[in-house]
Design a protein around this motif. Structure first.
Motif, mmCIF file in Angstrom:
data_model
loop_
_atom_site.group_PDB
_atom_site.id
_atom_site.type_symbol
_atom_site.label_atom_id
_atom_site.label_comp_id
_atom_site.label_asym_id
_atom_site.label_seq_id
_atom_site.Cartn_x
_atom_site.Cartn_y
_atom_site.Cartn_z
ATOM 1 N N ASN A 1 -8.018 -16.331 24.768
ATOM 2 C CA ASN A 1 -7.621 -15.545 23.605
ATOM 3 C C ASN A 1 -8.653 -14.471 23.292
ATOM 4 O OD1 ASN A 1 -5.170 -17.066 22.841
ATOM 5 N ND2 ASN A 1 -6.615 -18.737 22.517
ATOM 6 N N PRO A 2 -8.683 -13.416 24.073
ATOM 7 C CA PRO A 2 -9.632 -12.332 23.794
ATOM 8 C C PRO A 2 -9.291 -11.632 22.495
ATOM 9 C CG PRO A 2 -8.043 -11.654 25.455
ATOM 10 C CD PRO A 2 -7.800 -13.115 25.208
ATOM 11 N N ASP A 3 -10.290 -11.013 21.888
ATOM 12 C CA ASP A 3 -10.047 -10.256 20.668
ATOM 13 C C ASP A 3 -9.245 -8.987 20.956
ATOM 14 O OD1 ASP A 3 -11.325 -12.051 19.021
ATOM 15 O OD2 ASP A 3 -13.252 -11.022 19.093
ATOM 16 N N ILE A 4 -9.542 -8.354 22.083
ATOM 17 C CA ILE A 4 -8.920 -7.070 22.408
ATOM 18 C C ILE A 4 -8.414 -7.065 23.838
ATOM 19 C CG2 ILE A 4 -9.324 -4.582 22.679
ATOM 20 C CD1 ILE A 4 -11.444 -4.809 20.487
ATOM 21 N N SER A 5 -7.211 -6.568 24.009
ATOM 22 C CA SER A 5 -6.679 -6.287 25.342
ATOM 23 C C SER A 5 -6.794 -4.783 25.582
ATOM 24 C CB SER A 5 -5.210 -6.713 25.454
ATOM 25 O OG SER A 5 -5.073 -8.112 25.381
ATOM 26 N N ILE A 6 -7.592 -4.408 26.576
ATOM 27 C CA ILE A 6 -7.700 -3.007 26.993
ATOM 28 C C ILE A 6 -6.714 -2.801 28.131
ATOM 29 C CG2 ILE A 6 -9.239 -1.206 27.846
ATOM 30 C CD1 ILE A 6 -11.579 -3.165 26.990
ATOM 31 N N ILE A 7 -5.814 -1.857 27.981
ATOM 32 C CA ILE A 7 -4.806 -1.608 29.011
ATOM 33 C C ILE A 7 -5.041 -0.225 29.599
ATOM 34 C CG2 ILE A 7 -2.335 -1.362 29.500
ATOM 35 C CD1 ILE A 7 -1.821 -3.298 27.154
ATOM 36 N N THR A 8 -5.220 -0.180 30.910
ATOM 37 C CA THR A 8 -5.436 1.073 31.618
ATOM 38 C C THR A 8 -4.380 1.238 32.697
ATOM 39 O OG1 THR A 8 -7.846 0.973 31.251
ATOM 40 C CG2 THR A 8 -7.053 2.413 33.030
ATOM 41 N N ALA A 9 -3.594 2.295 32.593
ATOM 42 C CA ALA A 9 -2.600 2.606 33.622
ATOM 43 C C ALA A 9 -3.215 3.593 34.607
ATOM 44 C CB ALA A 9 -1.353 3.199 32.988
ATOM 45 N N THR A 10 -2.995 3.353 35.905
ATOM 46 C CA THR A 10 -3.555 4.231 36.927
ATOM 47 C C THR A 10 -2.503 4.573 37.972
ATOM 48 O OG1 THR A 10 -4.322 2.346 38.273
ATOM 49 C CG2 THR A 10 -5.871 3.266 36.678
ATOM 50 N N VAL B 1 -5.442 -1.926 22.872
ATOM 51 C CA VAL B 1 -5.801 -0.513 22.910
ATOM 52 C C VAL B 1 -5.531 0.000 24.322
ATOM 53 C CG1 VAL B 1 -8.238 -0.834 23.557
ATOM 54 C CG2 VAL B 1 -7.539 1.199 22.246
ATOM 55 N N PHE B 2 -5.182 1.275 24.415
ATOM 56 C CA PHE B 2 -4.879 1.896 25.699
ATOM 57 C C PHE B 2 -5.984 2.883 26.045
ATOM 58 C CE2 PHE B 2 -0.967 0.669 23.622
ATOM 59 C CZ PHE B 2 -0.378 -0.135 24.594
ATOM 60 N N LEU B 3 -6.564 2.699 27.211
ATOM 61 C CA LEU B 3 -7.647 3.569 27.675
ATOM 62 C C LEU B 3 -7.227 4.136 29.023
ATOM 63 C CD1 LEU B 3 -10.514 4.293 26.567
ATOM 64 C CD2 LEU B 3 -11.412 2.639 28.218
ATOM 65 N N ASN B 4 -6.769 5.374 29.018
ATOM 66 C CA ASN B 4 -6.262 5.986 30.241
ATOM 67 C C ASN B 4 -7.379 6.289 31.221
ATOM 68 O OD1 ASN B 4 -3.671 5.935 29.210
ATOM 69 N ND2 ASN B 4 -3.736 8.043 28.465
ATOM 70 N N ALA B 5 -7.036 6.406 32.493
ATOM 71 C CA ALA B 5 -8.011 6.803 33.503
ATOM 72 C C ALA B 5 -8.581 8.167 33.136
ATOM 73 C CB ALA B 5 -7.346 6.846 34.874
ATOM 74 N N VAL C 1 -3.097 -1.575 35.232
ATOM 75 C CA VAL C 1 -1.730 -1.557 35.743
ATOM 76 C C VAL C 1 -1.595 -0.322 36.630
ATOM 77 C CG1 VAL C 1 0.718 -1.638 35.168
ATOM 78 C CG2 VAL C 1 -0.958 -2.630 33.591
ATOM 79 N N ASP C 2 -1.563 -0.551 37.928
ATOM 80 C CA ASP C 2 -1.547 0.541 38.894
ATOM 81 C C ASP C 2 -0.139 0.756 39.443
ATOM 82 O OD1 ASP C 2 -3.199 2.387 40.733
ATOM 83 O OD2 ASP C 2 -1.978 1.216 42.134
ATOM 84 N N GLY C 3 0.214 2.007 39.642
ATOM 85 C CA GLY C 3 1.569 2.336 40.089
ATOM 86 C C GLY C 3 1.752 2.371 41.590
ATOM 87 N N ALA D 1 4.360 1.674 32.838
ATOM 88 C CA ALA D 1 3.152 0.921 33.183
ATOM 89 C C ALA D 1 2.519 0.305 31.938
ATOM 90 C CB ALA D 1 2.150 1.831 33.890
ATOM 91 N N LEU D 2 2.468 1.066 30.850
ATOM 92 C CA LEU D 2 1.879 0.527 29.622
ATOM 93 C C LEU D 2 2.723 -0.616 29.065
ATOM 94 C CD1 LEU D 2 0.611 3.758 27.809
ATOM 95 C CD2 LEU D 2 -0.589 2.252 29.418
#
Length: 254
Positions: free
Chosen positions: A6-15, A93-97, A42-44, A79-80
């Motif tokens: 159970n992390p406090d934050i999920s960082i999601i990065t689409a590439t 939170v979403f952190l793009n490449a 999450v890579d395409g 992807a997100l």
């Protein structure tokens, strides 16, 4: 990979073929002083060296909760959505490449605000170039008090500086190719109001935003989508009047 459930934050990065921009993003994550997060990449189906960079990143950070999936998708927002489906953090939170956390203490700052149990934790954004050189502060400033109606004045909070509680978040509407994040943030804030939950300003710069992203490259199409999104949420007549005012304001600012 760390087994934290159970992390406090999920960082999601689409590439997707992001080898030229991804490394600063990964470095900013691994340098965080607070590690109560998971990083979902999450890579395409990249054909360049993106996945090699991700693999090296995972190998050098065995204590961090990092995972990567690579498969074809229908674009950034698809992807997100896959990242949202996999996320386990209290906040997303979403952190793009190409984008990065502003400082090593960014996540620690955000997590401190989580004690207030807000729907959204938000802050400011700086724009940087491909060499990570500061260009300017983002023109639109985060208001002291943010509500879903605030975005009638434009996207006052950058997507990457908008941490939303996971149990509030919808999926992205894939009919929007370039501005689904604008619609998504409004929908999150509407749900926050419905549940009478606060939105908390960190009063800090949270993100360095690479000024060469998808929306920047497709500026006109993005503006057209934003007009339709505003019409949907605020009414078409009001949206026309607001845009007329924007045009007048722009003339007087010259």
């Amino acid at each position: 990979m760390n087994s934290m459930k159970n992390p406090d934050i999920s960082i999601i990065t689409a590439t997707y073929n992001a080898a030229n921009t991804l490394e600063p993003t990964l470095r900013s994550v691994e340098q965080q002083t607070c590690t109560k997060f998971e990083h979902l990449i999450v890579d395409g189906g990249s054909k360049d060296k993106t996945l090699s960079l991700v693999d090296a990143y995972i190998q050098r950070n065995p204590s961090l909760n990092i995972s990567c999936v690579s498969e074809p998708d229908r674009g950034l927002y698809d992807a997100l959505n896959k990242g949202i489906a996999r996320a386990k953090g209290t906040y997303i939170v979403f952190l793009n490449a190409g984008d990065s956390f502003h400082s090593k203490d960014t996540l620690a700052t955000v997590i401190e605000k989580m004690q207030q149990n807000p729907a959204v934790i938000y802050g400011e954004t700086d724009l940087v170039d491909g060499e990570r050189r500061f260009l300017r502060h983002r023109r639109l400033k985060a208001p002291k008090r943010l509500t879903w109606k605030s975005f009638q004045q434009g996207m006052l909070v950058c997507h990457q500086s908008f941490y939303a509680r996971r149990d509030l978040v919808p999926t992205y509407d894939l009919q929007y190719r370039f501005s689904a994040d604008f619609d998504w943030c409004i929908r999150v804030m509407k749900e926050a109001q419905r549940r009478h939950l606060p939105l908390v300003n960190t009063n800090e710069i949270l993100t360095d935003y690479l000024s060469e992203g998808l929306t920047t490259q497709n500026h006109k199409a993005s503006l057209n989508e934003r007009f339709e999104i505003m019409a949907k949420h605020y009414g078409r007549l009001k949206t026309y009047l607001l845009h007329a005012w924007f045009a007048v304001r722009a003339v007087f600012k010259k």
